[in-house]
Design a protein around this motif. Structure first.
Motif, PDB file in Angstrom:
ATOM      1  N   GLY A  89      25.880  52.091  19.073  1.00 22.65           N
ATOM      2  CA  GLY A  89      24.468  51.842  19.341  1.00 22.65           C
ATOM      3  C   GLY A  89      24.282  51.258  20.721  1.00 22.65           C
ATOM      4  N   LEU A  90      23.183  51.605  21.372  1.00 18.30           N
ATOM      5  CA  LEU A  90      22.890  51.097  22.706  1.00 18.30           C
ATOM      6  C   LEU A  90      21.986  49.876  22.602  1.00 18.30           C
ATOM      7  N   ASN A  91      22.302  48.855  23.393  1.00 19.24           N
ATOM      8  CA  ASN A  91      21.540  47.611  23.355  1.00 19.24           C
ATOM      9  C   ASN A  91      20.343  47.708  24.305  1.00 19.24           C
ATOM     10  N   ILE A  92      19.306  48.388  23.841  1.00 17.38           N
ATOM     11  CA  ILE A  92      18.058  48.493  24.601  1.00 17.38           C
ATOM     12  C   ILE A  92      16.916  48.452  23.597  1.00 17.38           C
ATOM     13  N   GLY A  93      15.961  47.549  23.812  1.00 17.63           N
ATOM     14  CA  GLY A  93      15.029  47.203  22.748  1.00 17.63           C
ATOM     15  C   GLY A  93      13.681  47.884  22.731  1.00 17.63           C
ATOM     16  N   MET A  94      13.419  48.819  23.641  1.00 17.16           N
ATOM     17  CA  MET A  94      12.073  49.411  23.691  1.00 17.16           C
ATOM     18  C   MET A  94      11.683  50.104  22.392  1.00 17.16           C
ATOM     19  N   ARG A  95      12.643  50.579  21.627  1.00 24.24           N
ATOM     20  CA  ARG A  95      12.326  51.253  20.356  1.00 24.24           C
ATOM     21  C   ARG A  95      11.654  50.307  19.382  1.00 24.24           C
ATOM     22  N   TRP A  96      12.041  49.033  19.409  1.00 30.29           N
ATOM     23  CA  TRP A  96      11.508  48.057  18.454  1.00 30.29           C
ATOM     24  C   TRP A  96      10.516  47.099  19.098  1.00 30.29           C
ATOM     25  N   ASN A  97      10.342  47.183  20.366  1.00 30.03           N
ATOM     26  CA  ASN A  97       9.397  46.328  21.089  1.00 30.03           C
ATOM     27  C   ASN A  97       7.995  46.530  20.518  1.00 30.03           C
ATOM     28  N   PRO A  98       7.361  45.505  19.947  1.00 32.57           N
ATOM     29  CA  PRO A  98       6.035  45.677  19.362  1.00 32.57           C
ATOM     30  C   PRO A  98       5.001  46.221  20.342  1.00 32.57           C
ATOM     31  N   ALA A  99       5.128  45.895  21.631  1.00 32.03           N
ATOM     32  CA  ALA A  99       4.174  46.413  22.614  1.00 32.03           C
ATOM     33  C   ALA A  99       4.335  47.915  22.793  1.00 32.03           C
ATOM     34  N   THR A 100       5.568  48.397  22.831  1.00 32.23           N
ATOM     35  CA  THR A 100       5.826  49.831  22.925  1.00 32.23           C
ATOM     36  C   THR A 100       5.361  50.550  21.672  1.00 32.23           C
ATOM     37  N   GLN A 101       5.624  49.952  20.520  1.00 32.19           N
ATOM     38  CA  GLN A 101       5.202  50.568  19.266  1.00 32.19           C
ATOM     39  C   GLN A 101       3.690  50.696  19.187  1.00 32.19           C
ATOM     40  N   TRP A 246      -4.127  51.897  29.420  1.00 36.84           N
ATOM     41  CA  TRP A 246      -3.191  50.978  28.772  1.00 36.84           C
ATOM     42  C   TRP A 246      -2.069  50.663  29.740  1.00 36.84           C
ATOM     43  N   GLN A 247      -1.644  49.427  29.757  1.00 41.00           N
ATOM     44  CA  GLN A 247      -0.567  49.015  30.642  1.00 41.00           C
ATOM     45  C   GLN A 247       0.472  48.203  29.868  1.00 41.00           C
ATOM     46  N   LEU A 248       1.683  48.737  29.815  1.00 39.00           N
ATOM     47  CA  LEU A 248       2.831  48.018  29.273  1.00 39.00           C
ATOM     48  C   LEU A 248       3.459  47.272  30.449  1.00 39.00           C
ATOM     49  N   TYR A 249       3.413  45.945  30.407  1.00 38.11           N
ATOM     50  CA  TYR A 249       3.863  45.184  31.566  1.00 38.11           C
ATOM     51  C   TYR A 249       4.738  44.011  31.146  1.00 38.11           C
ATOM     52  N   ASP A 250       5.550  43.560  32.094  1.00 31.02           N
ATOM     53  CA  ASP A 250       6.495  42.468  31.830  1.00 31.02           C
ATOM     54  C   ASP A 250       7.336  42.739  30.588  1.00 31.02           C
ATOM     55  N   PHE A 251       7.635  44.006  30.342  1.00 33.22           N
ATOM     56  CA  PHE A 251       8.490  44.453  29.253  1.00 33.22           C
ATOM     57  C   PHE A 251       7.851  44.312  27.875  1.00 33.22           C
ATOM     58  N   VAL A 252       7.177  43.213  27.578  1.00 35.52           N
ATOM     59  CA  VAL A 252       6.789  42.896  26.199  1.00 35.52           C
ATOM     60  C   VAL A 252       5.285  42.733  25.995  1.00 35.52           C
ATOM     61  N   LYS A 253       4.477  43.081  27.008  1.00 34.28           N
ATOM     62  CA  LYS A 253       3.044  42.857  26.909  1.00 34.28           C
ATOM     63  C   LYS A 253       2.284  44.176  27.075  1.00 34.28           C
ATOM     64  N   LEU A 254       1.170  44.274  26.356  1.00 34.40           N
ATOM     65  CA  LEU A 254       0.314  45.448  26.460  1.00 34.40           C
ATOM     66  C   LEU A 254      -1.127  44.996  26.634  1.00 34.40           C
ATOM     67  N   LEU A 278      -3.813  42.987  24.522  1.00 40.30           N
ATOM     68  CA  LEU A 278      -3.676  43.517  23.175  1.00 40.30           C
ATOM     69  C   LEU A 278      -2.531  42.864  22.410  1.00 40.30           C
ATOM     70  N   ILE A 279      -1.424  42.627  23.102  1.00 40.06           N
ATOM     71  CA  ILE A 279      -0.280  42.028  22.425  1.00 40.06           C
ATOM     72  C   ILE A 279       0.653  41.419  23.465  1.00 40.06           C
ATOM     73  N   ASP A 280       1.248  40.312  23.103  1.00 38.56           N
ATOM     74  CA  ASP A 280       2.329  39.703  23.865  1.00 38.56           C
ATOM     75  C   ASP A 280       3.504  39.605  22.909  1.00 38.56           C
ATOM     76  N   ALA A 281       4.394  40.580  22.985  1.00 33.79           N
ATOM     77  CA  ALA A 281       5.493  40.644  22.026  1.00 33.79           C
ATOM     78  C   ALA A 281       6.471  39.500  22.199  1.00 33.79           C
ATOM     79  N   GLY A 282       6.401  38.836  23.349  1.00 35.33           N
ATOM     80  CA  GLY A 282       7.223  37.652  23.527  1.00 35.33           C
ATOM     81  C   GLY A 282       6.871  36.568  22.535  1.00 35.33           C
ATOM     82  N   LYS A 283       5.647  36.618  22.014  1.00 35.42           N
ATOM     83  CA  LYS A 283       5.191  35.657  21.014  1.00 35.42           C
ATOM     84  C   LYS A 283       5.238  36.232  19.604  1.00 35.42           C
TER      85      LYS A 283
END
Length: 337
Positions: A89-101, A246-254, A278-283
């Motif tokens: 498995g590859l260690n990259i989190g965009m698949r589970w990132n709530p902002a990406t989802q 829509w803007q996905l920014y700072d990796f975890v925010k939308l 819309l969301i700050d997945a960091g939180k």
């Protein structure tokens, strides 16, 4: 499952693994492989092939740090090295990132009429005050093009996000011009990338990567200061037919804004429209690194948790790296991915 760490920095590995109570070592020896069933490899990309093949040959499951490898041949070798019953498995989190989802869900909203969520403009922007970044200054590899550079180190995340949002195989071809501070024959990582991803539906995603904001450029300096992540800029921006952006920014925010496409004509006017967070997945659970680990462990343990157990496979990582490699070597010509 017991996971052992091999990380880019022995000190970093020790600190992390001690905190998480994970057995860890600086070298991937036979003794280590005999003492665990899963190995996390967090070394520089050029070392991935040798270490992955060694672990898989010993029939040990592998969690591999992104990107897959540093060259196309190494990446192909890792994909080929896969074995039945052994998970990689590859260690990259965009698949589970709530902002990406959430972004993917918004784009595929079937309740909208007249294709109002059809994307008509897209851009990927990465801007850095310096490279390597402040916290990477001690990592010499990060400044070299063979293993580091902003596109490989950070762009991989956002290229993975493009794949997650638009779907596997959505990108047909890429091209870019790349500027290196020590020239094309040098060793330093890129300082500027101007490129494009062309999706199979015809949409163009413009790619801009830049390092070193000119201190005399007041507007650029103010923009960088206003950006998150310590003044750096990480943005995937999509504008739809209806004028929603829509803007996905700072990796975890939308965030989102609505543009009156008939009243606004210039980029300056676009910038006056206020954003709505819309969301700050960091939180709300973070980037997705935890899921990279837990989904692999679930696979190793044979736990069926449905789609949540869908690891980022070597094939998934290979598709992302084809985009990355194409951008870096295309010299302005289209390269199929």
């Amino acid at each position: 499952s017991e996971i052992r760490c091999r990380y880019r920095s022995t000190v970093t590995a020790s600190n992390f693994a001690d905190a998480e109570r994970i057995p860890h070592d600086a070298l991937l020896t036979g003794a280590i492989l005999a003492d665990c069933d899963t190995v996390y490899i967090g070394t520089t990309p050029s070392s991935h092939r040798e270490l992955v093949v060694r672990a898989l040959t010993a029939r040990r499951h592998v969690l591999l740090e992104k990107p897959l490898a540093s060259t196309p041949s190494d990446a192909d070798a890792i994909v080929t090295a896969r074995m039945n019953g052994v998970h990689l498995g590859l260690n990259i989190g965009m698949r589970w990132n709530p902002a990406t989802q959430l972004l993917r869900k918004l784009l595929t909203d079937t309740s909208s009429d007249d294709n109002e969520h059809t994307v008509v403009r897209a851009s990927l922007t990465l801007r850095f005050r310096r490279w390597p970044r402040e916290w990477q200054q001690g990592a010499a590899w990060c400044a070299k093009r063979v293993d580091g550079g902003p596109l490989r180190e950070c762009g991989t995340h956002y290229l993975a996000a493009v794949r997650e949002v638009f779907g596997p195989g959505a990108v047909a071809r890429v091209r870019a011009t790349v500027v290196y501070p020590d020239g094309a024959a040098g060793v330093l990582a890129e300082s500027r990338v101007d490129g494009e991803l062309e999706l199979r539906n015809g949409l163009i995603v413009r790619v801009t990567v830049s390092v070193d904001v000119d201190d005399n450029d007041g507007a650029a300096r103010a923009s960088a200061a206003a950006a998150g992540a310590g003044g750096d800029c990480y943005e995937l921006e999509l504008e739809t037919k209806s004028g929603t952006v829509w803007q996905l920014y700072d990796f975890v925010k939308l965030r989102q804004r609505k543009i009156n496409t008939q009243a606004l004509e210039s980029d300056e006017q676009h910038d006056t429209v206020q954003w709505k967070d819309l969301i700050d997945a960091g939180k709300e659970g973070g980037y997705g690194r935890t899921e990279s680990v837990t989904t692999l462990c679930d696979r190793v343990r044979g736990i069926d948790v449905g789609t949540k157990s869908t690891i980022v496979t070597a094939q998934d990582g290979r598709e992302v790296q084809r985009m990355l490699d194409g951008l870096l070597v295309s010299n302005g010509e289209w390269v199929s991915v």
